[in-house]
Design an enzyme around this catalytic site. Structure first.
Site, PDB file in Angstrom:
ATOM      1  N   HIS A 141     -19.411  -6.868  -8.429  1.00  0.00           N
ATOM      2  CA  HIS A 141     -20.817  -6.982  -7.969  1.00  0.00           C
ATOM      3  C   HIS A 141     -20.848  -7.165  -6.451  1.00  0.00           C
ATOM      4  O   HIS A 141     -19.753  -7.873  -5.943  1.00  0.00           O
ATOM      5  CB  HIS A 141     -21.620  -8.032  -8.736  1.00  0.00           C
ATOM      6  CG  HIS A 141     -21.105  -9.345  -8.539  1.00  0.00           C
ATOM      7  ND1 HIS A 141     -21.345 -10.158  -7.252  1.00  0.00           N
ATOM      8  CD2 HIS A 141     -20.103 -10.023  -9.082  1.00  0.00           C
ATOM      9  CE1 HIS A 141     -20.949 -11.335  -7.304  1.00  0.00           C
ATOM     10  NE2 HIS A 141     -19.962 -11.327  -8.375  1.00  0.00           N
ATOM     11  N   HIS A 150     -10.739   4.157   1.293  1.00  0.00           N
ATOM     12  CA  HIS A 150     -10.273   4.678  -0.080  1.00  0.00           C
ATOM     13  C   HIS A 150      -9.574   3.320  -0.872  1.00  0.00           C
ATOM     14  O   HIS A 150      -8.601   2.677  -0.152  1.00  0.00           O
ATOM     15  CB  HIS A 150      -9.180   5.595   0.445  1.00  0.00           C
ATOM     16  CG  HIS A 150      -8.114   5.927  -0.857  1.00  0.00           C
ATOM     17  ND1 HIS A 150      -7.004   6.737  -0.633  1.00  0.00           N
ATOM     18  CD2 HIS A 150      -8.056   5.859  -2.108  1.00  0.00           C
ATOM     19  CE1 HIS A 150      -6.512   7.110  -1.616  1.00  0.00           C
ATOM     20  NE2 HIS A 150      -7.024   6.524  -2.575  1.00  0.00           N
TER      21      HIS A 150
HETATM   22  O1  JB2 Z   1      -7.628  20.183   8.555  1.00  0.00           O
HETATM   23  C1  JB2 Z   1      -7.330  20.478   7.157  1.00  0.00           C
HETATM   24  C2  JB2 Z   1      -6.221  20.097   6.715  1.00  0.00           C
HETATM   25  N1  JB2 Z   1      -5.299  19.390   6.828  1.00  0.00           N
HETATM   26  C3  JB2 Z   1      -4.365  19.323   5.784  1.00  0.00           C
HETATM   27  N2  JB2 Z   1      -8.286  21.394   6.708  1.00  0.00           N
HETATM   28  C4  JB2 Z   1      -7.894  21.855   5.536  1.00  0.00           C
HETATM   29  N3  JB2 Z   1      -8.941  22.701   4.876  1.00  0.00           N
HETATM   30  N4  JB2 Z   1      -6.878  21.419   4.626  1.00  0.00           N
HETATM   31  C5  JB2 Z   1      -6.268  20.545   5.280  1.00  0.00           C
HETATM   32  N5  JB2 Z   1      -4.982  19.911   4.982  1.00  0.00           N
HETATM   33  C6  JB2 Z   1      -4.541  20.296   3.753  1.00  0.00           C
HETATM   34  O2  JB2 Z   1      -4.603  19.357   2.777  1.00  0.00           O
HETATM   35  C7  JB2 Z   1      -2.507  20.488   3.622  1.00  0.00           C
HETATM   36  O3  JB2 Z   1      -2.479  21.917   3.871  1.00  0.00           O
HETATM   37  C8  JB2 Z   1      -2.679  20.231   2.121  1.00  0.00           C
HETATM   38  O4  JB2 Z   1      -2.568  21.297   1.284  1.00  0.00           O
HETATM   39  C9  JB2 Z   1      -3.463  19.424   1.650  1.00  0.00           C
HETATM   40  C10 JB2 Z   1      -2.918  17.909   1.536  1.00  0.00           C
HETATM   41  O5  JB2 Z   1      -2.372  17.754   0.326  1.00  0.00           O
HETATM   42  P1  JB2 Z   1      -1.468  16.326   0.119  1.00  0.00           P
HETATM   43  O6  JB2 Z   1      -1.047  16.761  -1.472  1.00  0.00           O
HETATM   44  O7  JB2 Z   1      -0.426  16.333   0.995  1.00  0.00           O
HETATM   45  O8  JB2 Z   1      -2.245  15.273   0.275  1.00  0.00           O
HETATM   46  P2  JB2 Z   1      -3.677  14.866  -0.367  1.00  0.00           P
HETATM   47  O9  JB2 Z   1      -4.568  14.595   0.991  1.00  0.00           O
HETATM   48  O10 JB2 Z   1      -4.320  16.078  -1.202  1.00  0.00           O
HETATM   49  O11 JB2 Z   1      -3.555  13.831  -1.230  1.00  0.00           O
HETATM   50  C11 JB2 Z   1      -2.998  12.507  -0.606  1.00  0.00           C
HETATM   51  O12 JB2 Z   1      -4.349  11.526  -0.774  1.00  0.00           O
HETATM   52  C12 JB2 Z   1      -4.512  11.418  -2.410  1.00  0.00           C
HETATM   53  C13 JB2 Z   1      -5.700  10.225  -2.392  1.00  0.00           C
HETATM   54  C14 JB2 Z   1      -1.780  11.963  -1.467  1.00  0.00           C
HETATM   55  O13 JB2 Z   1      -1.229  10.875  -1.062  1.00  0.00           O
HETATM   56  C15 JB2 Z   1      -2.048  11.759  -2.888  1.00  0.00           C
HETATM   57  O14 JB2 Z   1      -0.957  11.138  -3.765  1.00  0.00           O
HETATM   58  C16 JB2 Z   1      -3.342  10.999  -3.025  1.00  0.00           C
HETATM   59  N6  JB2 Z   1      -3.581  10.718  -4.434  1.00  0.00           N
END
Ligand code: JB2
Length: 215
Positions: A141, A150
């Site tokens: 609460h 996050h």
């Molecule tokens: O400026 C951007 C950009 N920068 C990186 N614009 C767009 N449209 N996409 C962007 N990306 C993309 O985000 C990368 O090319 C990649 O495909 C994606 C990041 O993927 P990743 O699996 O490395 O991280 P995440 O942000 O999806 O997940 C993180 O955070 C989550 C909360 C990881 O640490 C996870 O394990 C965690 N659960």
């Protein structure tokens, strides 16, 4: 672009691991993830959702009639920046709230927020825009979560905790009642926070000790 794309569906920014969990949360809530834009525009699918380009594609998608968007990027700073850009383009930031989350009717949830499976958010808590409340996290609460913070999986806030903008609590972190965690601060996995933490530090351990500036 394919004429079969559903312009009533949600545009997803980011096609990585976080996007996968967001897409499945949206689906569980009865929404459709329509298209993805990713920094890597190579045509592919993520859980069946097509990657249609990079962020330069967003104005064209808006013109085509897409209006709802979710920023599925784990980096707090980048998510906040991209959320602002999407709003400037006229998109509405929708929430991705898994139906298994238990959210108090008195809680206030912002826009562009991810609330993953198994989360509990209790009375009179506030969740800021673009925050992530990750799988199984607990917000008791009267907590106040700043924009684009996050809470990692299975982290837990006792009552009356304040979390600053873009702060990050690692998996399993825990916070005792009434504590304030500063903006941009990182609490390492499993850390136990028993005192206020200033802005932009890295704190680890049980109880946490400040180990320097945020990496
Ligand atoms: O400026 C951007 C950009 N920068 C990186 N614009 C767009 N449209 N996409 C962007 N990306 C993309 O985000 C990368 O090319 C990649 O495909 C994606 C990041 O993927 P990743 O699996 O490395 O991280 P995440 O942000 O999806 O997940 C993180 O955070 C989550 C909360 C990881 O640490 C996870 O394990 C965690 N659960």
């Amino acid at each position: 672009m394919s004429p079969t794309l559903d312009i009533g569906g949600v545009v997803i920014i980011g096609g990585g691991g976080h996007a996968k969990v967001v897409i499945e949360s949206l689906r569980a809530a009865g929404k459709t993830a329509a298209v993805i834009v990713d920094a890597d525009p190579t045509p592919r699918e993520v859980l069946g959702v097509p990657v249609v380009g990079d962020d330069l594609k967003l104005p064209a998608l808006r013109e085509q009639g897409f209006s709802e968007l979710f920023v599925a990027i784990g980096s707090n700073r980048l998510r906040q920046k991209l959320g602002g850009k999407a709003r400037e383009l006229g998109f509405t930031l929708v929430n991705a709230i898994h139906p298994s989350a238990v959210i108090s009717p008195s809680a206030r949830i912002g826009e562009g927020v991810a609330v993953m499976a198994g989360v509990a958010i209790n009375a009179d808590s506030r969740i800021g825009d673009l925050a992530i409340v990750n799988t199984g996290a607990v917000v008791d609460h009267d907590c106040d979560l700043g924009a684009a913070c996050h809470l990692g999986p299975a982290s837990a806030l006792a009552g009356g905790v304040t979390v600053g903008e873009r702060a990050f609590l690692g998996v399993g972190a825990r916070v005792i009642p009434g504590v304030t965690i500063g903006a941009d601060t990182v609490v390492g996995a499993g850390g136990v926070v028993v005192r206020d933490l200033p802005d932009a530090v890295l704190a680890i351990g049980v109880p946490v000790k400040i180990k320097g500036d945020r990496p």
